[in-house]
Design a protein around this motif. Sequence first.
Motif, PDB file in Angstrom:
ATOM      1  N   TRP A  96       0.849  -1.194   0.000  1.00 27.14           N
ATOM      2  CA  TRP A  96       0.000   0.000   0.000  1.00 27.14           C
ATOM      3  C   TRP A  96       0.879   1.235   0.000  1.00 27.14           C
ATOM      4  N   GLU A  97       0.625   2.132  -0.955  1.00 28.39           N
ATOM      5  CA  GLU A  97       1.337   3.407  -1.018  1.00 28.39           C
ATOM      6  C   GLU A  97       0.307   4.503  -0.765  1.00 28.39           C
ATOM      7  N   GLY A  98       0.488   5.217   0.336  1.00 24.84           N
ATOM      8  CA  GLY A  98      -0.490   6.223   0.735  1.00 24.84           C
ATOM      9  C   GLY A  98      -0.425   7.486  -0.110  1.00 24.84           C
ATOM     10  N   ASP A  99      -1.393   8.351   0.119  1.00 27.85           N
ATOM     11  CA  ASP A  99      -1.425   9.643  -0.575  1.00 27.85           C
ATOM     12  C   ASP A  99      -0.156  10.439  -0.259  1.00 27.85           C
ATOM     13  N   ASP A 100       0.234  10.427   1.016  1.00 27.45           N
ATOM     14  CA  ASP A 100       1.471  11.056   1.452  1.00 27.45           C
ATOM     15  C   ASP A 100       2.594  10.036   1.249  1.00 27.45           C
ATOM     16  N   PRO A 101       3.653  10.435   0.525  1.00 29.06           N
ATOM     17  CA  PRO A 101       4.730   9.472   0.237  1.00 29.06           C
ATOM     18  C   PRO A 101       5.338   8.841   1.496  1.00 29.06           C
ATOM     19  N   LYS A 102       5.119   9.446   2.645  1.00 29.41           N
ATOM     20  CA  LYS A 102       5.663   8.861   3.877  1.00 29.41           C
ATOM     21  C   LYS A 102       4.815   7.689   4.388  1.00 29.41           C
ATOM     22  N   ASP A 103       3.576   7.575   3.878  1.00 33.53           N
ATOM     23  CA  ASP A 103       2.682   6.506   4.351  1.00 33.53           C
ATOM     24  C   ASP A 103       2.741   5.304   3.426  1.00 33.53           C
ATOM     25  N   ASP A 104       3.148   4.172   3.948  1.00 34.57           N
ATOM     26  CA  ASP A 104       3.023   2.955   3.161  1.00 34.57           C
ATOM     27  C   ASP A 104       2.918   1.761   4.091  1.00 34.57           C
ATOM     28  N   ALA A 105       2.614   0.589   3.517  1.00 37.66           N
ATOM     29  CA  ALA A 105       2.464  -0.619   4.326  1.00 37.66           C
ATOM     30  C   ALA A 105       2.591  -1.821   3.418  1.00 37.66           C
ATOM     31  N   LYS A 106       2.940  -2.955   4.029  1.00 38.81           N
ATOM     32  CA  LYS A 106       2.989  -4.210   3.277  1.00 38.81           C
ATOM     33  C   LYS A 106       2.110  -5.225   3.979  1.00 38.81           C
ATOM     34  N   ILE A 107       1.289  -5.926   3.230  1.00 39.31           N
ATOM     35  CA  ILE A 107       0.386  -6.922   3.804  1.00 39.31           C
ATOM     36  C   ILE A 107       0.708  -8.260   3.152  1.00 39.31           C
ATOM     37  N   THR A 108       1.146  -9.223   3.970  1.00 36.94           N
ATOM     38  CA  THR A 108       1.479 -10.538   3.417  1.00 36.94           C
ATOM     39  C   THR A 108       0.187 -11.331   3.199  1.00 36.94           C
ATOM     40  N   TYR A 109       0.320 -12.431   2.461  1.00 42.75           N
ATOM     41  CA  TYR A 109      -0.844 -13.289   2.259  1.00 42.75           C
ATOM     42  C   TYR A 109      -1.396 -13.787   3.595  1.00 42.75           C
ATOM     43  N   ARG A 110      -0.499 -14.094   4.547  1.00 45.42           N
ATOM     44  CA  ARG A 110      -0.978 -14.571   5.842  1.00 45.42           C
ATOM     45  C   ARG A 110      -1.753 -13.467   6.572  1.00 45.42           C
ATOM     46  N   GLN A 111      -1.202 -12.251   6.537  1.00 42.76           N
ATOM     47  CA  GLN A 111      -1.924 -11.137   7.171  1.00 42.76           C
ATOM     48  C   GLN A 111      -3.254 -10.869   6.468  1.00 42.76           C
ATOM     49  N   LEU A 112      -3.229 -10.988   5.155  1.00 41.38           N
ATOM     50  CA  LEU A 112      -4.457 -10.760   4.389  1.00 41.38           C
ATOM     51  C   LEU A 112      -5.531 -11.769   4.821  1.00 41.38           C
ATOM     52  N   HIS A 113      -5.111 -13.005   5.017  1.00 44.63           N
ATOM     53  CA  HIS A 113      -6.049 -14.038   5.458  1.00 44.63           C
ATOM     54  C   HIS A 113      -6.706 -13.637   6.773  1.00 44.63           C
ATOM     55  N   THR A 114      -5.897 -13.225   7.729  1.00 45.20           N
ATOM     56  CA  THR A 114      -6.424 -12.819   9.034  1.00 45.20           C
ATOM     57  C   THR A 114      -7.375 -11.628   8.901  1.00 45.20           C
ATOM     58  N   GLU A 115      -6.930 -10.618   8.156  1.00 40.45           N
ATOM     59  CA  GLU A 115      -7.737  -9.391   8.029  1.00 40.45           C
ATOM     60  C   GLU A 115      -9.078  -9.662   7.340  1.00 40.45           C
ATOM     61  N   VAL A 116      -9.039 -10.503   6.312  1.00 45.59           N
ATOM     62  CA  VAL A 116     -10.274 -10.799   5.580  1.00 45.59           C
ATOM     63  C   VAL A 116     -11.219 -11.617   6.461  1.00 45.59           C
ATOM     64  N   CYS A 117     -10.672 -12.578   7.206  1.00 40.88           N
ATOM     65  CA  CYS A 117     -11.512 -13.364   8.114  1.00 40.88           C
ATOM     66  C   CYS A 117     -12.166 -12.464   9.162  1.00 40.88           C
ATOM     67  N   ARG A 118     -11.377 -11.523   9.686  1.00 41.34           N
ATOM     68  CA  ARG A 118     -11.934 -10.620  10.706  1.00 41.34           C
ATOM     69  C   ARG A 118     -13.060  -9.773  10.136  1.00 41.34           C
ATOM     70  N   MET A 119     -12.791  -9.196   8.972  1.00 45.95           N
ATOM     71  CA  MET A 119     -13.830  -8.353   8.347  1.00 45.95           C
ATOM     72  C   MET A 119     -15.078  -9.199   8.063  1.00 45.95           C
ATOM     73  N   ALA A 120     -14.862 -10.430   7.604  1.00 44.87           N
ATOM     74  CA  ALA A 120     -15.992 -11.316   7.312  1.00 44.87           C
ATOM     75  C   ALA A 120     -16.797 -11.577   8.586  1.00 44.87           C
ATOM     76  N   ASN A 121     -16.095 -11.770   9.693  1.00 45.66           N
ATOM     77  CA  ASN A 121     -16.800 -12.033  10.954  1.00 45.66           C
ATOM     78  C   ASN A 121     -17.550 -10.805  11.461  1.00 45.66           C
ATOM     79  N   VAL A 122     -16.998  -9.625  11.202  1.00 47.91           N
ATOM     80  CA  VAL A 122     -17.731  -8.400  11.570  1.00 47.91           C
ATOM     81  C   VAL A 122     -19.025  -8.311  10.750  1.00 47.91           C
TER      82      VAL A 122
END
Length: 646
Positions: A96-122
């Motif tokens: 992820w590259e944010g609007d501000d060049p100082k903001d970015d992030a990396k999401i691995t497949y494992r993290q994506l799995h967790t995040e998607v499961c959480r959102m699904a449960n919400v």
Amino acid sequence: MSEKVYPVPQDWAARALIDEAAYRDMYDRSIKDPEGFWAEQGKRLDWIKPYTKVKNVSFAPGKVSIKWFEDGTLNLSVNCIDRHLATRGDQVAFIWEGDDPKDDAKITYRQLHTEVCRMANVLKAQGVKKGDRVTIYMPMIPEATYAMLACARIGAVHSVVFGGFSPDSLAGRIEDCGSTCLITADEGLRAGKKVPLKANADAALAKSPLVTSVIVVKRTGAAVSMTEGRDLWYHEAVKNVSDNCPPEEMSAEDPLFILYTSGSTGKPKGVLHTTGGYLVYVSMTFQYVFDYQDAEIFWCTADVGWVTGHSYVVYGPLACGATSLLFEGVPNYPSVSRVWEVIDKHGVSIFYTAPTALRALMQAGDEPVKKTSRKSLRLLGSVGEPINPEAWEWYHRVVGEDRCPIVDTWWQTETGGILIAPFPGATALKPGSATRPFFGVQPKIVDAEGEVLEGACEGNLILTDSWPGQMRTVYGDHQRFMETYFSTYPNAYFTGDGCRRDDDGYYWITGRVDDVINVSGHRMGTAEVESSLVAHSKVSEAAVVGYPHSIKGQGIYAYVTLMAGEEPSEELRKELVQWVRKDIGPIASPDLIQFAPSLPKTRSGKIMRRILRKIAEDEYGSLGDTSTLSDPGVVDDLIANRQNKR
Ligand code: 6R9
């Protein structure tokens, strides 16, 4: 149009996934034996219950029905995430590259799995069930992709509405598909400016009380009003749910998403795509058109609010286990070098964007590009409108340093994925041509009477058979689906685009046929005149429309935006008329030229020709809906300086 040919570079022919022999062989098979061909391609996914039926399609008048892999079952989120965990759990899925060049992030497949499961449960905790529609109105942040994948995980149907749309447009889209749940954010951030998403959502929901639950992701931390009993903060709700969510078993033909097309006429259509065929198709086109090789970084600049974001930011790349870059910002913020700097920062190999962005960047000159390295780049792509040879050449020479092939990809929201495009290891390129059909795609060119034309010709583009990524219906209105796409030419899908085929069998999309001008009985593609104007060194952008002309039937009205530093003058006006006359022929000479500081565009960057046509006709009193304009102020200037005053 330019007829310059760029042969396939030797190293590409040698190592690409598809070379010319493979293209010919696979294309032949896909047409002669579609069942066998797609039965094999379907295996690129993991099925819960394998399909035994592959294709069940009718384009017959009044009986249009499109089904692929219909008795198979699967879950899309499992195919995009879970099945990669064993081999690439620690690989980055999204940068992820944010609007501000100082903001970015990396999401691995494992993290994506967790995040998607959480959102699904919400979502489940909010009562969302299989088949329910969920509207997503989000900025380009990772949570937007979690939301889409979470819907797919539990079998809900998402409808992503671009964050730049107004409350009215949002309300109309919520109502049309009957969403009861909305996922949004406090605010979005684009070019340093705040976009009041939650406030817009509140205004929309005041009009459509259907929505009983609003999930709000915190992006900027702005104070927003929360309605008791309806709204909840995502970061609070997610504390109470499990990291695991069992995937729902879906039929291949269960709906995956609805996406509204930025309708040129009438109310927007809810284009419906289903699960199995769509994923097979976007996975395959992603892999082969972009020649995606393991561990490469792929960057498609589209917003997830458009089909290009669905198919080539999220689903295609994830189905192939790729690393996809998600960009929150805009190409010229904080500077006109941003795009090239992002490419260097993250080592992007494949860059996919729209001609309108290229023309804007080209206007800034070569220097902002040349001061960056771009050595990681291997392949460039274009989508959304015909690319004028001038922009193509600049993209190739300046951005790609004559080293990177360009894949000009023609497709539509309705087609789900790319239909006509080069294969970089197989197809010699011609600037401005989308070149040849993808596997299984059967383009035909017809005249006004529906007669199929052979060889080199020009006419309307139709498709005479289905491909797995094709839309299945207009949500809630199958009749409208059949009328819009299958009634103009019986037994064929009508694309709405005009097209030329040359002696080499290459396809050249000339623009929407509603943009074709008839000058003294001659058909004139607006794209062709525009391309010519833009090739002039003083012109940055041009849009051409027809207007009623007492002798010719229609005259050519050109709106021209000049390069920075150039001044409009009578002399330049004459020069441009002569330029086009010389370039294409006397029939193409613009009758009227209006110098415009900028052109009216939708937020996805498409020029709103409907508005330009009205102003050219001196009918600006009835401009219709201008709510989808990115900058409504542009219109006032256009009206004040119109050239066809009666
Ligand atoms: C993917 C997308 C579809 C319309 C389509 C055509 C135009 C898209 C093009 C192109 C020429 C290309 N279009 N790609 N024209 N060359 N490479 O843009 O979908 O927003 O539904 O627009 O865009 O006119 O009919 P969508």
